[in-house]
Each structure stands twice: as structure tokens, then as C-alpha cells.
Design a protein around this motif. Structure first.
Motif, mmCIF file in Angstrom:
data_model
loop_
_atom_site.group_PDB
_atom_site.id
_atom_site.type_symbol
_atom_site.label_atom_id
_atom_site.label_comp_id
_atom_site.label_asym_id
_atom_site.label_seq_id
_atom_site.Cartn_x
_atom_site.Cartn_y
_atom_site.Cartn_z
ATOM 1 N N LEU A 189 11.750 6.299 0.850
ATOM 2 C CA LEU A 189 11.281 4.964 0.470
ATOM 3 C C LEU A 189 11.657 3.941 1.523
ATOM 4 O O LEU A 189 10.838 3.105 1.919
ATOM 5 C CB LEU A 189 11.876 4.575 -0.890
ATOM 6 N N MET A 190 12.897 3.993 2.010
ATOM 7 C CA MET A 190 13.338 3.016 3.004
ATOM 8 C C MET A 190 12.589 3.173 4.328
ATOM 9 O O MET A 190 12.436 2.212 5.070
ATOM 10 C CB MET A 190 14.851 3.133 3.240
ATOM 11 N N ARG A 191 12.104 4.361 4.612
ATOM 12 C CA ARG A 191 11.321 4.569 5.836
ATOM 13 C C ARG A 191 9.920 4.000 5.746
ATOM 14 O O ARG A 191 9.338 3.634 6.761
ATOM 15 C CB ARG A 191 11.208 6.059 6.151
ATOM 16 N N ILE A 192 9.353 3.976 4.544
ATOM 17 C CA ILE A 192 7.935 3.600 4.435
ATOM 18 C C ILE A 192 7.700 2.130 4.117
ATOM 19 O O ILE A 192 6.561 1.684 4.157
ATOM 20 C CB ILE A 192 7.191 4.480 3.406
ATOM 21 N N VAL A 193 8.763 1.378 3.806
ATOM 22 C CA VAL A 193 8.562 -0.045 3.521
ATOM 23 C C VAL A 193 9.254 -0.875 4.594
ATOM 24 O O VAL A 193 10.285 -0.468 5.134
ATOM 25 C CB VAL A 193 9.074 -0.445 2.116
ATOM 26 N N SER A 236 11.617 -1.420 -7.618
ATOM 27 C CA SER A 236 10.379 -0.843 -8.152
ATOM 28 C C SER A 236 10.527 0.651 -8.382
ATOM 29 O O SER A 236 10.053 1.188 -9.386
ATOM 30 C CB SER A 236 9.210 -1.103 -7.192
ATOM 31 N N MET A 237 11.215 1.329 -7.469
ATOM 32 C CA MET A 237 11.431 2.761 -7.641
ATOM 33 C C MET A 237 12.318 3.029 -8.853
ATOM 34 O O MET A 237 12.038 3.927 -9.652
ATOM 35 C CB MET A 237 12.064 3.366 -6.392
ATOM 36 N N SER A 238 13.369 2.259 -8.999
ATOM 37 C CA SER A 238 14.253 2.426 -10.163
ATOM 38 C C SER A 238 13.491 2.169 -11.457
ATOM 39 O O SER A 238 13.675 2.894 -12.443
ATOM 40 C CB SER A 238 15.449 1.480 -10.072
ATOM 41 N N PHE A 239 12.628 1.163 -11.462
ATOM 42 C CA PHE A 239 11.828 0.861 -12.647
ATOM 43 C C PHE A 239 10.859 2.004 -12.959
ATOM 44 O O PHE A 239 10.723 2.414 -14.110
ATOM 45 C CB PHE A 239 11.056 -0.454 -12.456
ATOM 46 N N ALA A 240 10.207 2.525 -11.925
ATOM 47 C CA ALA A 240 9.264 3.636 -12.127
ATOM 48 C C ALA A 240 9.977 4.876 -12.659
ATOM 49 O O ALA A 240 9.499 5.525 -13.591
ATOM 50 C CB ALA A 240 8.533 3.956 -10.823
ATOM 51 N N LEU A 241 11.120 5.201 -12.076
ATOM 52 C CA LEU A 241 11.896 6.351 -12.539
ATOM 53 C C LEU A 241 12.357 6.173 -13.985
ATOM 54 O O LEU A 241 12.203 7.064 -14.818
ATOM 55 C CB LEU A 241 13.115 6.573 -11.647
ATOM 56 N N SER A 242 12.920 5.015 -14.278
ATOM 57 C CA SER A 242 13.444 4.768 -15.623
ATOM 58 C C SER A 242 12.334 4.760 -16.668
ATOM 59 O O SER A 242 12.511 5.299 -17.763
ATOM 60 C CB SER A 242 14.203 3.437 -15.660
ATOM 61 N N LEU A 246 5.139 5.333 -5.580
ATOM 62 C CA LEU A 246 5.663 5.162 -6.937
ATOM 63 C C LEU A 246 5.048 6.109 -7.966
ATOM 64 O O LEU A 246 5.782 6.597 -8.840
ATOM 65 C CB LEU A 246 5.538 3.706 -7.382
ATOM 66 N N PRO A 247 3.749 6.409 -7.923
ATOM 67 C CA PRO A 247 3.248 7.400 -8.889
ATOM 68 C C PRO A 247 3.902 8.782 -8.727
ATOM 69 O O PRO A 247 4.203 9.445 -9.717
ATOM 70 C CB PRO A 247 1.745 7.461 -8.596
ATOM 71 N N ALA A 248 4.147 9.179 -7.495
ATOM 72 C CA ALA A 248 4.823 10.465 -7.269
ATOM 73 C C ALA A 248 6.251 10.420 -7.804
ATOM 74 O O ALA A 248 6.727 11.381 -8.415
ATOM 75 C CB ALA A 248 4.819 10.805 -5.781
ATOM 76 N N VAL A 249 6.925 9.307 -7.607
ATOM 77 C CA VAL A 249 8.279 9.143 -8.124
ATOM 78 C C VAL A 249 8.260 9.142 -9.650
ATOM 79 O O VAL A 249 9.151 9.705 -10.291
ATOM 80 C CB VAL A 249 8.919 7.853 -7.564
ATOM 81 N N ALA A 250 7.243 8.537 -10.238
ATOM 82 C CA ALA A 250 7.141 8.524 -11.703
ATOM 83 C C ALA A 250 6.952 9.939 -12.247
ATOM 84 O O ALA A 250 7.539 10.297 -13.274
ATOM 85 C CB ALA A 250 5.996 7.613 -12.144
ATOM 86 N N VAL A 251 6.162 10.754 -11.574
ATOM 87 C CA VAL A 251 5.997 12.148 -12.002
ATOM 88 C C VAL A 251 7.341 12.867 -11.917
ATOM 89 O O VAL A 251 7.714 13.610 -12.821
ATOM 90 C CB VAL A 251 4.913 12.871 -11.168
ATOM 91 N N TRP A 252 8.087 12.632 -10.843
ATOM 92 C CA TRP A 252 9.402 13.238 -10.730
ATOM 93 C C TRP A 252 10.331 12.714 -11.832
ATOM 94 O O TRP A 252 11.175 13.448 -12.354
ATOM 95 C CB TRP A 252 9.994 13.007 -9.346
ATOM 96 N N GLY A 253 10.179 11.460 -12.208
ATOM 97 C CA GLY A 253 10.955 10.902 -13.315
ATOM 98 C C GLY A 253 10.661 11.608 -14.630
ATOM 99 O O GLY A 253 11.551 11.754 -15.479
ATOM 100 N N PRO A 259 0.813 -1.230 0.000
ATOM 101 C CA PRO A 259 0.000 0.000 0.000
ATOM 102 C C PRO A 259 0.841 1.272 0.000
ATOM 103 O O PRO A 259 0.496 2.241 -0.669
ATOM 104 C CB PRO A 259 -0.821 -0.121 1.288
ATOM 105 N N SER A 260 1.956 1.269 0.712
ATOM 106 C CA SER A 260 2.796 2.473 0.725
ATOM 107 C C SER A 260 3.455 2.701 -0.636
ATOM 108 O O SER A 260 3.606 3.843 -1.072
ATOM 109 C CB SER A 260 3.849 2.376 1.827
ATOM 110 N N LEU A 261 3.821 1.637 -1.329
ATOM 111 C CA LEU A 261 4.410 1.789 -2.664
ATOM 112 C C LEU A 261 3.379 2.264 -3.684
ATOM 113 O O LEU A 261 3.717 2.986 -4.617
ATOM 114 C CB LEU A 261 5.028 0.478 -3.144
ATOM 115 N N LYS A 262 2.145 1.887 -3.494
ATOM 116 C CA LYS A 262 1.085 2.329 -4.411
ATOM 117 C C LYS A 262 0.903 3.841 -4.353
ATOM 118 O O LYS A 262 0.467 4.455 -5.318
ATOM 119 C CB LYS A 262 -0.229 1.625 -4.105
ATOM 120 N N ARG A 263 1.224 4.452 -3.223
ATOM 121 C CA ARG A 263 1.149 5.909 -3.095
ATOM 122 C C ARG A 263 2.460 6.567 -3.515
ATOM 123 O O ARG A 263 2.455 7.662 -4.067
ATOM 124 C CB ARG A 263 0.823 6.299 -1.650
#
Length: 186
Positions: free
Chosen positions: A134-138, A149-155, A26-33, A20-24
Motif C-alpha cells: 500500500l505504501m508503495r502505490i500511494v 482506508s485499508m484499516s476500514f476496508a479490512l475491519s 482496497l477491494p482485494a484487501v476487503a476480500v482478504w478481510g 485510482p490505485s486505492l480503487k484497485r
């Protein structure tokens, strides 16, 4: 002599890819990407075509930029400690957006180069904060997958951003496209 392990070997269990924390997050990280991947591939073209900077000077700007990026990443913990992690991330993102706004307004190449150096510094300063958040929320056992997953979303976002930005720069010009990138960053 027998090998003694400090912990028993536990069979691998598959975990859900998106907590659930990644679902919130990763989209923000993708926008930053989208922001980080939109201008970087075209910065050299911007300096060469838009500002008519000679190739040797472009190399100098990029070298200085790389050096300042190292310093910015090393200073990032100081910013995050002073302002807090979330506020520090927000501050570096707003500073990046501000640089995107000012970059097309800079006519002398030396000023544009200075703004570009600041832009890349703030952009890279942001990355350690994102990974720390990210490390704090998972949970600890999910950190490896979360980091991947974060690296994939960013890339993935950066791939989309480069294709879209290239089209936008050629159709709308740098000032309008850079303004749009600044809006996305905010």
C-alpha cells in the motif's frame, strides 16, 4: 525566543478518499478481510465443540499461536526480500488457504492445533506485506488516509465475515465452511 519551523505551515487541503490505485487495492484487501475475519472469532468454538479439546488446552494452543505469530511477523521481511513483495504476499495467502483446507481433515487435536498455529502465522505474516505494498502505490502525502482506508476496508470485511461465517458454521458445518474460506483465500 521565536519558534522557527523548518517547513512553512501549509493549510490543509482535502484529497480524494480513493485514488485510482486505492480503487484497485482496497477491494482485494476487503476480500482478504473476509478470509481473516471468518475463522478467528470461532476458533475457540471449533476446538471446544468440534475437536472436544479441554479449555486449558485451547488456551495453550492460543498462547503458542500468539508466540508464533510474533515470530512470523518478524520473519515476514525475510520472505518478502527473498521472493519479492507481491510473490511473498501471494505465498503467504496460498499457505493460509492450504491451512484452511487441511484444518477440517485433522482429527487428532494436536495436529489440528499445529495446523491452526501455522494458519495464524501465515495470516499475520501477510499483513506487513500488504501495508508495504500500500505504501508503495500511494503518494507520500496520501499514506495516512490510505492506511486508514485499508484499516476500514479490512475491519468492515471482517465484520461481514464473522456474521456470515457464524451462520455458515452452524448450517453447513466446519469442513464445508472452512473449504469455502480456503476458496475465498485463493
Amino acid at each position: 525566543a521565536a519558534l522557527k519551523l523548518s517547513r512553512p505551515i501549509v493549510p490543509f487541503r482535502a484529497r480524494p478518499l480513493f485514488s485510482p490505485s486505492l480503487k484497485r487495492f482496497l477491494p482485494a484487501v476487503a476480500v482478504w478481510g473476509l478470509v481473516t475475519g471468518s475463522f478467528s472469532p470461532f476458533a475457540n468454538v471449533y476446538f471446544a465443540v468440534h475437536l472436544h479439546l479441554p479449555l486449558q488446552r485451547i488456551g495453550t494452543v492460543f498462547s503458542i499461536s500468539q508466540l508464533i505469530q510474533v515470530g512470523a511477523v518478524l520473519c515476514a521481511p525475510l520472505v518478502f526480500r527473498r521472493y519479492g513483495l507481491t510473490a511473498g504476499i501471494f505465498s503467504t495467502q496460498i499457505a493460509t488457504a492450504t491451512c484452511f483446507i487441511f484444518l477440517p481433515m485433522c482429527n487428532p487435536p494436536i495436529i489440528a492445533a499445529s495446523v491452526y498455529v501455522a494458519l495464524t502465522a501465515f495470516q499475520w505474516m501477510n499483513e506487513p506485506g500488504l501495508y508495504s505494498l500500500l505504501m508503495r502505490i500511494v503518494p507520500e502525502e496520501q499514506r495516512g488516509g490510505a492506511s486508514a482506508s485499508m484499516s476500514f476496508a479490512l475491519s468492515s470485511a471482517q465484520l461481514l465475515a464473522a456474521a456470515s461465517a457464524g451462520w455458515a458454521f452452524t448450517h453447513f458445518g466446519y469442513p464445508l465452511a472452512l473449504g469455502a474460506i480456503a476458496i475465498i483465500a485463493v
